[in-house]
Write a protein that holds these residues in place. Structure first.
Motif, PDB file in Angstrom:
ATOM      1  N   GLN A 120      41.551  38.546  43.680  1.00  0.00           N
ATOM      2  CA  GLN A 120      41.888  39.387  44.848  1.00  0.00           C
ATOM      3  C   GLN A 120      43.323  39.120  45.297  1.00  0.00           C
ATOM      4  OE1 GLN A 120      38.620  37.845  47.155  1.00  0.00           O
ATOM      5  NE2 GLN A 120      37.381  39.687  46.873  1.00  0.00           N
ATOM      6  N   THR A 121      43.713  37.855  45.257  1.00  0.00           N
ATOM      7  CA  THR A 121      45.055  37.469  45.699  1.00  0.00           C
ATOM      8  C   THR A 121      46.128  37.996  44.751  1.00  0.00           C
ATOM      9  OG1 THR A 121      44.140  35.475  46.711  1.00  0.00           O
ATOM     10  CG2 THR A 121      46.512  35.486  46.277  1.00  0.00           C
ATOM     11  N   ALA A 122      45.853  37.881  43.457  1.00  0.00           N
ATOM     12  CA  ALA A 122      46.862  38.299  42.466  1.00  0.00           C
ATOM     13  C   ALA A 122      47.212  39.777  42.602  1.00  0.00           C
ATOM     14  CB  ALA A 122      46.361  38.004  41.050  1.00  0.00           C
ATOM     15  N   LEU A 123      46.254  40.584  43.020  1.00  0.00           N
ATOM     16  CA  LEU A 123      46.563  42.006  43.186  1.00  0.00           C
ATOM     17  C   LEU A 123      47.595  42.229  44.290  1.00  0.00           C
ATOM     18  CD1 LEU A 123      43.059  43.690  42.746  1.00  0.00           C
ATOM     19  CD2 LEU A 123      44.927  43.555  41.085  1.00  0.00           C
ATOM     20  N   ILE A 154      32.611  37.640  36.775  1.00  0.00           N
ATOM     21  CA  ILE A 154      32.201  37.844  38.170  1.00  0.00           C
ATOM     22  C   ILE A 154      33.386  38.361  38.994  1.00  0.00           C
ATOM     23  CG2 ILE A 154      31.461  36.618  40.269  1.00  0.00           C
ATOM     24  CD1 ILE A 154      29.737  34.835  38.329  1.00  0.00           C
ATOM     25  N   ALA A 155      34.556  37.809  38.758  1.00  0.00           N
ATOM     26  CA  ALA A 155      35.740  38.271  39.493  1.00  0.00           C
ATOM     27  C   ALA A 155      36.028  39.742  39.184  1.00  0.00           C
ATOM     28  CB  ALA A 155      36.951  37.403  39.139  1.00  0.00           C
ATOM     29  N   ILE A 156      35.896  40.132  37.925  1.00  0.00           N
ATOM     30  CA  ILE A 156      36.122  41.538  37.558  1.00  0.00           C
ATOM     31  C   ILE A 156      35.083  42.430  38.241  1.00  0.00           C
ATOM     32  CG2 ILE A 156      36.037  43.180  35.619  1.00  0.00           C
ATOM     33  CD1 ILE A 156      37.250  40.883  33.872  1.00  0.00           C
ATOM     34  N   ALA A 157      33.829  41.964  38.277  1.00  0.00           N
ATOM     35  CA  ALA A 157      32.768  42.749  38.928  1.00  0.00           C
ATOM     36  C   ALA A 157      33.041  42.911  40.421  1.00  0.00           C
ATOM     37  CB  ALA A 157      31.418  42.074  38.702  1.00  0.00           C
ATOM     38  N   VAL A 158      33.523  41.852  41.067  1.00  0.00           N
ATOM     39  CA  VAL A 158      33.822  41.923  42.505  1.00  0.00           C
ATOM     40  C   VAL A 158      34.986  42.886  42.754  1.00  0.00           C
ATOM     41  CG1 VAL A 158      34.675  40.611  44.491  1.00  0.00           C
ATOM     42  CG2 VAL A 158      32.875  39.653  43.039  1.00  0.00           C
ATOM     43  N   LEU A 159      36.012  42.819  41.933  1.00  0.00           N
ATOM     44  CA  LEU A 159      37.153  43.738  42.100  1.00  0.00           C
ATOM     45  C   LEU A 159      36.703  45.189  41.952  1.00  0.00           C
ATOM     46  CD1 LEU A 159      40.129  42.082  40.144  1.00  0.00           C
ATOM     47  CD2 LEU A 159      39.599  41.918  42.586  1.00  0.00           C
ATOM     48  N   ARG A 160      35.814  45.421  40.995  1.00  0.00           N
ATOM     49  CA  ARG A 160      35.325  46.790  40.794  1.00  0.00           C
ATOM     50  C   ARG A 160      34.457  47.236  41.962  1.00  0.00           C
ATOM     51  NH1 ARG A 160      33.682  46.386  34.375  1.00  0.00           N
ATOM     52  NH2 ARG A 160      35.725  46.915  33.511  1.00  0.00           N
ATOM     53  N   SER A 162      34.456  46.305  45.021  1.00  0.00           N
ATOM     54  CA  SER A 162      35.237  46.518  46.245  1.00  0.00           C
ATOM     55  C   SER A 162      36.276  47.628  46.080  1.00  0.00           C
ATOM     56  CB  SER A 162      35.947  45.212  46.634  1.00  0.00           C
ATOM     57  OG  SER A 162      36.907  44.877  45.642  1.00  0.00           O
ATOM     58  N   GLN A 163      36.315  48.204  44.884  1.00  0.00           N
ATOM     59  CA  GLN A 163      37.250  49.270  44.534  1.00  0.00           C
ATOM     60  C   GLN A 163      38.710  48.824  44.599  1.00  0.00           C
ATOM     61  OE1 GLN A 163      35.824  52.521  47.070  1.00  0.00           O
ATOM     62  NE2 GLN A 163      34.565  53.217  45.358  1.00  0.00           N
ATOM     63  N   ALA A 164      38.911  47.511  44.477  1.00  0.00           N
ATOM     64  CA  ALA A 164      40.278  47.013  44.311  1.00  0.00           C
ATOM     65  C   ALA A 164      40.827  47.497  42.970  1.00  0.00           C
ATOM     66  CB  ALA A 164      40.291  45.490  44.383  1.00  0.00           C
ATOM     67  N   ILE A 165      39.933  47.611  41.983  1.00  0.00           N
ATOM     68  CA  ILE A 165      40.239  48.310  40.731  1.00  0.00           C
ATOM     69  C   ILE A 165      39.052  49.234  40.457  1.00  0.00           C
ATOM     70  CG2 ILE A 165      41.637  46.427  39.797  1.00  0.00           C
ATOM     71  CD1 ILE A 165      39.312  45.726  37.920  1.00  0.00           C
ATOM     72  N   THR A 166      39.255  50.219  39.592  1.00  0.00           N
ATOM     73  CA  THR A 166      38.145  51.105  39.233  1.00  0.00           C
ATOM     74  C   THR A 166      37.555  50.667  37.891  1.00  0.00           C
ATOM     75  OG1 THR A 166      39.375  52.688  37.886  1.00  0.00           O
ATOM     76  CG2 THR A 166      39.455  52.992  40.290  1.00  0.00           C
ATOM     77  N   ALA A 167      36.382  51.204  37.585  1.00  0.00           N
ATOM     78  CA  ALA A 167      35.729  50.868  36.314  1.00  0.00           C
ATOM     79  C   ALA A 167      36.545  51.362  35.121  1.00  0.00           C
ATOM     80  CB  ALA A 167      34.327  51.462  36.275  1.00  0.00           C
ATOM     81  N   ASP A 168      37.437  52.312  35.359  1.00  0.00           N
ATOM     82  CA  ASP A 168      38.274  52.836  34.270  1.00  0.00           C
ATOM     83  C   ASP A 168      39.594  52.084  34.123  1.00  0.00           C
ATOM     84  OD1 ASP A 168      36.402  54.813  33.712  1.00  0.00           O
ATOM     85  OD2 ASP A 168      37.281  56.195  35.178  1.00  0.00           O
ATOM     86  N   ASP A 169      39.930  51.281  35.120  1.00  0.00           N
ATOM     87  CA  ASP A 169      41.199  50.555  35.053  1.00  0.00           C
ATOM     88  C   ASP A 169      41.178  49.531  33.925  1.00  0.00           C
ATOM     89  OD1 ASP A 169      42.630  51.799  37.061  1.00  0.00           O
ATOM     90  OD2 ASP A 169      41.904  50.458  38.636  1.00  0.00           O
ATOM     91  N   SER A 170      42.299  49.404  33.267  1.00  0.00           N
ATOM     92  CA  SER A 170      42.436  48.451  32.176  1.00  0.00           C
ATOM     93  C   SER A 170      42.558  47.022  32.718  1.00  0.00           C
ATOM     94  CB  SER A 170      43.686  48.820  31.363  1.00  0.00           C
ATOM     95  OG  SER A 170      43.958  47.866  30.377  1.00  0.00           O
TER      96      SER A 170
END
Ligand SMILES: [Zn+2]
Length: 323
Positions: A120-123, A154-160, A162-170
Motif C-alpha cells: 500500500q505504501t509503495a503505491l 495476500i498483499a496483491i489480493a488486498v490491493l485488488r 481495495s481497488q488500489a489496483i484492478t484485477a487487470d493491472d499488471s
C-alpha cells in the motif's frame, strides 16, 4: 506512474523476530535477522531512520489470510504436527499448538501485514522495504519450506480488493531467492496479469516442475554459480523481461540472501559484494522504469545474512532516502 516520487519507507516491528524456547538453534535459519538488520540501520542513522519507518501493530487477520488460503490450511495450522512439517522443524511437533501460534505463526502474520502495508505504501512513495516476509513456498492449501502464509499473494489480493489496483493491472514478481518460488507460481497459475521472473538454483529444493512451468521468465542456475555469471544472467534478462510485459503497477522483489557463498541451503557462490550489486541493479532497473516496488527478505540462513540485508537497505536509503 512517472509521477511516483520514489521516497523509501521501511516497514519493521520488533515483533518480527521468532523466539521459541531455544529450539530455533536447531534450524540454520537466523530467526532474529530482522531486528539485527534494523539495529544496523538504527546504529547508523538513529532518529532519522525512525522517520522513514512504519510499524505494523496487528498481525494479518484471518479474513485477510482467507483471501488466498483455504480454510483447511488455516485450520491445520492449529495442529503442531502440521506446523512442524511446514517449518521443517520436526521437533516442534511436541510443542503445544498455542505456543507455536504465539511464538512462530504470529510473527509471520505480523510480517505478512508488513508486506501488505509495504505494498500500500509503495503505491504512494514508490519504494517500501518490509524487513521480513517473502514466504514464497506457501500456496493456497499448504505450507512448506518455512513458509505458511503467502504474504506477497495476500498483499496483491488486498490491493485488488481495495481497488488500489484492478484485477487487470499488471503486477510483476522478481524472485531472486536461491530457491524456486513454487508457492507463488502455484497461486498465480491461472492469473496471467501476475508476471513472474524467477532465478533460482535448479539443483536444490523444491524441484517443483509443475510450478516452474508457470514462471514467465525462468532463469535456472546450477550449484556453485559465482558473481560474474549470476550478474550477467540477471542483467541480460530483467530489463528485456520488463519490456515484454504490460507496464506493471507494482513490483514485488523477493530478495533472498541465500544466494550467499556461505549459505548452507542456497548452494550458490555469490559474494557479499555480488549481492549488493544484484540488489542495486534491481532497485535501479525498477526505479528507472517508473515501477513502484516492494522488497521483502525471504531466505538467508547464515549469521551474516542480516548484514547483507542491511547493506542493501542502506544503499536504498542513501540513494533515494535523503537521509
Ligand atoms: Zn530460499
Amino acid at each position: 506512474m512517472a509521477t511516483t516520487p520514489f521516497q523509501p519507507r521501511v516497514i519493521y516491528s520488533p515483533g518480527y523476530d521468532i523466539h521459541f524456547l531455544g529450539l530455533e538453534k536447531l534450524h540454520p535459519f537466523d530467526s532474529c535477522k530482522y531486528s539485527r538488520a534494523w539495529n544496523v540501520l538504527l546504529d547508523r542513522w538513529g532518529d532519522r531512520i525512525q522517520s522513514l519507518c512504519i510499524t505494523p501493530t496487528d498481525p494479518a487477520p484471518v479474513d485477510m489470510l482467507r483471501m488466498v488460503h483455504t480454510d483447511d490450511h488455516l485450520a491445520q495450522l492449529g495442529r503442531s504436527r502440521y506446523v512442524a512439517s511446514a517449518l521443517e522443524l520436526d521437533s516442534l511437533r511436541f510443542l503445544p499448538a498455542g505456543i507455536l501460534d504465539s511464538r512462530v505463526l504470529r510473527p509471520m502474520r505480523l510480517a505478512t501485514m508488513g508486506t501488505v502495508i509495504a505494498a500500500q505504501t509503495a503505491l504512494n512513495t514508490g519504494i517500501a522495504i518490509n524487513l521480513s516476509g517473502g514466504y514464497h513456498h506457501a500456496s493456497q492449501d499448504r505450507g512448506e519450506g518455512f513458509c505458511v502464509y503467502s504474504d506477497i499473494a495476500i498483499a496483491i489480493a488486498v490491493l485488488r480488493q481495495s481497488q488500489a489496483i484492478t484485477a487487470d493491472d499488471s503486477v510483476v514478481i522478481i524472485d531472486l531467492d536461491a530457491h524456486q518460488g513454487n508457492g507463488l507460481a502455484r497461486i498465480f497459475h491461472q492469473d496471467a496479469t501476475v508476471h513472474i521472473l524467477d532465478m533460482y538454483n535448479r539443483d536444490i529444493y523444491p524441484h517443483d516442475a509443475w510450478a516452474a512451468n508457470r514462471i514467465n521468465c525462468a532463469l535456472p542456475l546450477t550449484s556453485g554459480t559465482r558473481d560474474e555469471r549470476y550478474l550477467r544472467v540477471l542483467q541480460g534478462a530483467l530489463p528485456v523481461f520488463l519490456q515484454t510485459i504490460p507496464q506493471p503497477q507494482i513490483a514485488f522483489y523477493n530478495a533472498g540472501t541465500d544466494i550467499y557463498e556461505q549459505d548452507p541451503l542456497g548452494r550458490l557462490s555469490v559474494s557479499q559484494q555480488g549481492i549488493l550489486a544484484r540488489d542495486r541493479f534491481v532497485f535501479q532497473t525498477l526505479t528507472n522504469a517508473g515501477i513502484p516496488w516492494v522488497m521483502v527478505l525471504s531466505g538467508g540462513y547464515t549469521q551474516e545474512s542480516y548484514q547483507l540485508v542491511a547493506d542493501s537497505v542502506a544503499d536504498v536509503l542513501q540513494t533515494w532516502g535523503r537521509i
